[in-house]
Motif scaffolding. Structure first.
Motif, PDB file in Angstrom:
ATOM      1  N   THR A 126      33.292  21.588  28.322  1.00  0.00           N
ATOM      2  CA  THR A 126      32.711  22.814  28.142  1.00  0.00           C
ATOM      3  C   THR A 126      32.081  23.303  29.141  1.00  0.00           C
ATOM      4  N   LEU A 127      32.110  24.717  29.713  1.00  0.00           N
ATOM      5  CA  LEU A 127      31.797  25.454  30.407  1.00  0.00           C
ATOM      6  C   LEU A 127      30.913  26.927  30.090  1.00  0.00           C
ATOM      7  N   LYS A 128      29.589  27.237  29.954  1.00  0.00           N
ATOM      8  CA  LYS A 128      28.941  27.660  29.848  1.00  0.00           C
ATOM      9  C   LYS A 128      27.702  28.902  29.960  1.00  0.00           C
ATOM     10  N   TRP A 129      28.305  30.174  29.381  1.00  0.00           N
ATOM     11  CA  TRP A 129      27.268  31.144  30.031  1.00  0.00           C
ATOM     12  C   TRP A 129      26.882  32.689  28.998  1.00  0.00           C
ATOM     13  N   GLY A 130      25.944  32.235  28.256  1.00  0.00           N
ATOM     14  CA  GLY A 130      25.344  32.955  27.502  1.00  0.00           C
ATOM     15  C   GLY A 130      26.125  32.855  25.959  1.00  0.00           C
ATOM     16  N   GLU A 131      27.447  33.558  26.029  1.00  0.00           N
ATOM     17  CA  GLU A 131      28.116  33.096  24.583  1.00  0.00           C
ATOM     18  C   GLU A 131      29.766  33.216  25.272  1.00  0.00           C
ATOM     19  N   LEU A 132      29.961  33.092  26.424  1.00  0.00           N
ATOM     20  CA  LEU A 132      31.021  32.524  26.587  1.00  0.00           C
ATOM     21  C   LEU A 132      31.215  31.027  27.166  1.00  0.00           C
ATOM     22  N   SER A 133      32.248  30.734  26.621  1.00  0.00           N
ATOM     23  CA  SER A 133      32.505  29.634  26.423  1.00  0.00           C
ATOM     24  C   SER A 133      34.440  29.629  27.356  1.00  0.00           C
ATOM     25  N   ILE A 134      33.855  28.141  28.729  1.00  0.00           N
ATOM     26  CA  ILE A 134      35.580  28.242  29.218  1.00  0.00           C
ATOM     27  C   ILE A 134      35.998  26.529  29.108  1.00  0.00           C
ATOM     28  N   ALA A 135      37.008  26.473  28.166  1.00  0.00           N
ATOM     29  CA  ALA A 135      37.063  25.008  27.969  1.00  0.00           C
ATOM     30  C   ALA A 135      38.656  24.252  29.233  1.00  0.00           C
ATOM     31  N   LEU A 142      36.333  32.199  25.755  1.00  0.00           N
ATOM     32  CA  LEU A 142      35.922  32.907  24.463  1.00  0.00           C
ATOM     33  C   LEU A 142      34.527  32.701  24.869  1.00  0.00           C
ATOM     34  N   TYR A 143      34.355  34.371  24.047  1.00  0.00           N
ATOM     35  CA  TYR A 143      33.388  34.791  24.275  1.00  0.00           C
ATOM     36  C   TYR A 143      32.493  35.505  23.001  1.00  0.00           C
ATOM     37  N   GLY A 144      30.909  34.459  21.835  1.00  0.00           N
ATOM     38  CA  GLY A 144      31.147  34.099  20.328  1.00  0.00           C
ATOM     39  C   GLY A 144      32.408  33.655  19.884  1.00  0.00           C
ATOM     40  N   ASN A 145      32.700  34.380  18.890  1.00  0.00           N
ATOM     41  CA  ASN A 145      34.269  33.881  18.207  1.00  0.00           C
ATOM     42  C   ASN A 145      35.468  34.044  18.847  1.00  0.00           C
ATOM     43  N   HIS A 149      42.286  35.977  25.804  1.00  0.00           N
ATOM     44  CA  HIS A 149      43.482  35.355  26.472  1.00  0.00           C
ATOM     45  C   HIS A 149      43.902  35.937  28.033  1.00  0.00           C
ATOM     46  N   MET A 150      43.818  35.298  28.909  1.00  0.00           N
ATOM     47  CA  MET A 150      43.300  35.590  30.006  1.00  0.00           C
ATOM     48  C   MET A 150      44.285  35.054  30.805  1.00  0.00           C
ATOM     49  N   THR A 151      45.199  35.550  31.695  1.00  0.00           N
ATOM     50  CA  THR A 151      46.626  35.246  32.886  1.00  0.00           C
ATOM     51  C   THR A 151      46.134  34.025  33.482  1.00  0.00           C
ATOM     52  N   PRO A 152      46.717  33.251  34.292  1.00  0.00           N
ATOM     53  CA  PRO A 152      46.396  32.063  35.200  1.00  0.00           C
ATOM     54  C   PRO A 152      45.018  32.611  36.199  1.00  0.00           C
ATOM     55  N   LYS A 153      45.281  33.563  37.201  1.00  0.00           N
ATOM     56  CA  LYS A 153      44.505  33.847  38.144  1.00  0.00           C
ATOM     57  C   LYS A 153      43.115  34.657  37.315  1.00  0.00           C
ATOM     58  N   GLU A 154      43.416  35.460  35.959  1.00  0.00           N
ATOM     59  CA  GLU A 154      42.066  36.037  35.542  1.00  0.00           C
ATOM     60  C   GLU A 154      41.069  34.242  35.109  1.00  0.00           C
ATOM     61  N   TYR A 155      42.106  33.154  34.288  1.00  0.00           N
ATOM     62  CA  TYR A 155      41.041  32.482  33.768  1.00  0.00           C
ATOM     63  C   TYR A 155      40.631  31.539  34.936  1.00  0.00           C
ATOM     64  N   VAL A 197      39.540  40.987  33.989  1.00  0.00           N
ATOM     65  CA  VAL A 197      38.525  40.097  33.562  1.00  0.00           C
ATOM     66  C   VAL A 197      37.586  40.860  32.770  1.00  0.00           C
ATOM     67  N   ARG A 198      37.262  42.099  33.326  1.00  0.00           N
ATOM     68  CA  ARG A 198      36.720  42.817  32.814  1.00  0.00           C
ATOM     69  C   ARG A 198      36.813  43.439  31.363  1.00  0.00           C
ATOM     70  N   GLN A 199      37.594  44.309  31.227  1.00  0.00           N
ATOM     71  CA  GLN A 199      38.399  44.600  30.808  1.00  0.00           C
ATOM     72  C   GLN A 199      38.908  43.772  29.568  1.00  0.00           C
ATOM     73  N   LYS A 200      39.258  42.974  29.448  1.00  0.00           N
ATOM     74  CA  LYS A 200      39.301  41.616  28.362  1.00  0.00           C
ATOM     75  C   LYS A 200      37.581  41.041  27.815  1.00  0.00           C
ATOM     76  N   LEU A 201      36.286  40.956  28.785  1.00  0.00           N
ATOM     77  CA  LEU A 201      35.513  40.240  28.432  1.00  0.00           C
ATOM     78  C   LEU A 201      34.535  41.097  26.717  1.00  0.00           C
ATOM     79  N   LYS A 202      35.086  42.666  27.874  1.00  0.00           N
ATOM     80  CA  LYS A 202      34.414  43.694  27.142  1.00  0.00           C
ATOM     81  C   LYS A 202      35.057  44.181  26.034  1.00  0.00           C
ATOM     82  N   ALA A 203      36.387  43.663  25.556  1.00  0.00           N
ATOM     83  CA  ALA A 203      37.520  44.025  24.609  1.00  0.00           C
ATOM     84  C   ALA A 203      36.200  42.990  23.438  1.00  0.00           C
ATOM     85  N   GLY A 204      36.182  41.844  24.909  1.00  0.00           N
ATOM     86  CA  GLY A 204      35.417  40.222  22.811  1.00  0.00           C
ATOM     87  C   GLY A 204      34.015  40.169  23.070  1.00  0.00           C
ATOM     88  N   GLY A 205      33.331  41.612  23.261  1.00  0.00           N
ATOM     89  CA  GLY A 205      31.745  41.937  22.396  1.00  0.00           C
ATOM     90  C   GLY A 205      30.584  41.091  23.957  1.00  0.00           C
TER      91      GLY A 205
END
Length: 608
Positions: A126-135, A142-145, A149-155, A197-205
């Motif tokens: 798992t990759l982490k940066w602050g509250e962001l986690s990527i598997a 995940l951002y926090g809890n 949902h990212m598109t392939p290129k966004e991911y 990506v920024r919009q989805k991150l912001k929506a996740g907190g």
């Protein structure tokens, strides 16, 4: 992440590429060593899958060549040979793993993921940066809890940033890492992905600027706030921070160190005038005298010798003449050199101290009691800020006229809050974009909304410590100084030392360069957000440097300010023609340069 598959079995590689693309990788395919080498010359890869037998070269030799060329990414050898001796040869040649054909696609992909983890941020799945986690195994974000949902290129874009959190990626670098050679997108398409990506991150907190724009360079992850907060809570002894006395001592010390150099430059001018007086001024001595006069004009102005700087500038102009000087001009040069010597003897560094202190950011504190005012002034001085305290709010506007400020702090207890609305509105208009802080325990939402609409940047409770107020002010003044890297190029060491002294209170990360021929190499290393250039330097001209940078895609948007003793209109016009953003005379640089730099950085931020 970008992978290179090197194998002449095109059908097999197409199937493998299809699997890998579904796992968010960008994949290029080369069917022989020559094409593979061309790809490696063009792009940086995160991993290479290499067949042992190629039509034009064997995989062992190719692997050795890669390592000799310092290509350090993982290499996975893919071959039909299962002899242990072949495995040993491959690993000794620099391969990181060895897979025998026929292979299981899932196992091969898992080995690729393992090699990328080993070479990447850490060895965990798992990759982490602050509250962001990527598997990377499941492509979950995940951002926090909150699951995002990212598109392939966004991911893929987000994973690229997290694997290299301190690196700035230009649009071209992002394309090189995430898109195959045959299918590159436009810059606008990449910006659209970043926006998504920024919009989805912001929506996740996540904070709005979780992925930040580095002006003129590209994008990167913003430094983690917890680290900054921990450092902020650690008390820093006032003795370790720059005070007014420290600045005065620094300028005085700088003059003490460099005054012998000034005398040496004056000696060269005296020799030139003496040779001129007897008709034996050689071209070499004339050139040396002109060069020393130019440097004196700049450095003397820094240290408070305004008259000396003016005299040196006149000497430079006379020494630029190619025609023989007449008797009147010779007499004028002799008088100028004598006047210059007297000016140096009279001293001038104290004026530089006063001028430099005048350039220190000044904050007006309104309405606070004596105890808080005194504490804020003390902590402000220790942090390179001058605090002017005004107890009576009715005197606010007159004091601001008397003391032009770089920011305002207003202490507003509840009884004064309602009456302060008109004052805040007027102050907001007067100070424009400069920081405006209110210290108040008023909790009424509408009242706070009005304050914000009137230009208030921060509302702090009255329990806020003076140290915290200073930290907030410095953050607002500096617009995140960790990202404000300023590079200065000037062949005069004395000027560079003085600039470090006057710019340090503003929090810029300074890099100085006295050899302009090293500019391009240093730019690559430093990646500054703003560049300050001298016009006239030995070996290379600042105008020519600017012209070269404006022809380079990497530096077309880099703000460039010219700082020079030349104040004539043609030189200014030439500077703007080659792409300068601003032009500042060394005679006023102490007061103008810090604000010009700050203003230009704010302008770049607004454009983004």
């Amino acid at each position: 992440m970008r992978l290179l598959l090197v194998d002449d079995d095109e059908a097999l590689m197409e199937m493998l590429a299809e699997r890998l693309i579904k796992q968010r990788y960008a994949v290029d395919i080369a069917n022989n060593g020559e094409i593979a080498q061309e790809f490696l010359d063009l792009f940086t890869y995160d991993l290479i899958v290499l067949d042992m037998l190629l039509p034009d070269i064997d995989g062992i030799t190719f692997c050795k060549t890669c390592r000799q060329k310092h290509i350090s990414c993982p290499i996975l050898m893919l071959t039909a040979k299962d002899d242990s001796k072949d495995k040993v040869r491959a690993l000794d040649a620099g391969a990181d793993d060895y897979v025998v054909k026929p292979f299981d696609f899932e196992e091969l992909c898992a080995r690729i993921r393992a090699l990328l983890r080993r070479d990447g941020q850490d060895a965990t799945s798992t990759l982490k940066w602050g509250e962001l986690s990527i598997a990377p195994d499941t492509f979950e974000v995940l951002y926090g809890n909150h699951q995002l949902h990212m598109t392939p290129k966004e991911y893929a874009l987000l994973e690229l940033f997290v694997r290299h959190p301190n690196r700035v990626f230009s649009l071209d670098a992002i394309i090189d890492n995430l898109w195959a050679f045959e299918d590159p997108p436009s810059g606008d398409a990449v910006r659209t992905h970043i926006k998504g990506v920024r919009q989805k991150l912001k929506a996740g907190g996540a904070p709005k600027n979780f992925i930040e724009t580095v002006y003129g360079l590209g994008y990167r992850l913003k430094a983690l706030e917890p680290t900054a907060l921990t450092e902020a809570k650690t008390p820093v002894p006032a003795s370790e921070l720059p005070t007014q006395a420290d600045m005065e001592a620094a300028i005085a010390k700088a003059w003490e160190v460099h005054q012998d150099t000034m005398q040496e430059r004056l000696t060269v001018l005296e020799a030139a005038v003496a040779a001129l007086d007897i008709g034996q001024l050689s071209p070499e001595l004339q050139h040396a005298g002109r060069s020393q006069a130019h440097k004196l004009a700049g450095s003397l102005g820094c240290f408070g010798f305004a008259e000396g700087s003016r005299l040196a500038r006149k000497l430079e102009q006379l020494l630029q003449l190619d025609v023989p000087l007449d008797n009147e001009q010779v007499f004028q040069m002799t008088s100028l050199v004598e006047g210059l010597r007297q000016n140096l003897a009279n001293g001038g560094s104290q004026q530089a101290v006063s001028t430099a202190m005048a350039s220190t950011p000044q904050i007006i504190l309104l309405g606070a009691g004596a105890e808080f005012s005194q504490a804020l002034m003390s902590f402000g001085t220790a942090s390179g800020l001058r605090i002017v305290a005004v107890c009576d709010l009715t005197q606010a506007e007159s004091k601001i006229r008397e003391h032009p400020s770089d920011g305002i702090v207003i202490w507003l207890p509840p009884p004064r809050a309602a009456r302060a609305m008109d004052l805040l509105e007027r102050l907001g208009k007067k100070i424009g974009e400069k920081p405006l802080l209110v210290i108040s325990d008023v909790v009424d939402f509408r009242q706070r909304l009005i304050w914000v609409q009137q230009g208030v940047d921060r509302i702090l409770p009255r329990s806020t410590s003076p140290q915290q107020v200073i930290q907030d002010l410095k953050q607002l003044l500096q617009d995140d100084p960790t990202a404000s890297k300023v590079m200065i190029v000037d062949d005069d060491i004395q000027v560079l030392d003085f600039l470090k002294t006057i710019l340090s209170p503003w929090g810029f990360q300074l890099t100085t360069l006295s050899d302009p021929t090293q500019l391009l190499q240093t730019l690559e290393t430093v990646q500054p957000h703003l560049l300050v250039l001298d016009v006239e330097m030995p070996e290379v001209n600042g105008l020519d440097l600017c012209q070269v940078l404006r022809a380079d895609d990497r530096w077309q948007q880099l703000p460039i300010l010219f700082l020079t003793v030349h104040e004539d209109i043609p030189t200014k016009q030439d500077a703007f023609k080659v792409g300068a953003d601003d032009f500042i005379s060394k005679s006023v640089m102490v007061t103008d340069l810090p604000m010009k730099i700050k203003s230009r950085l704010q302008h770049m931020q607004a454009r983004e």
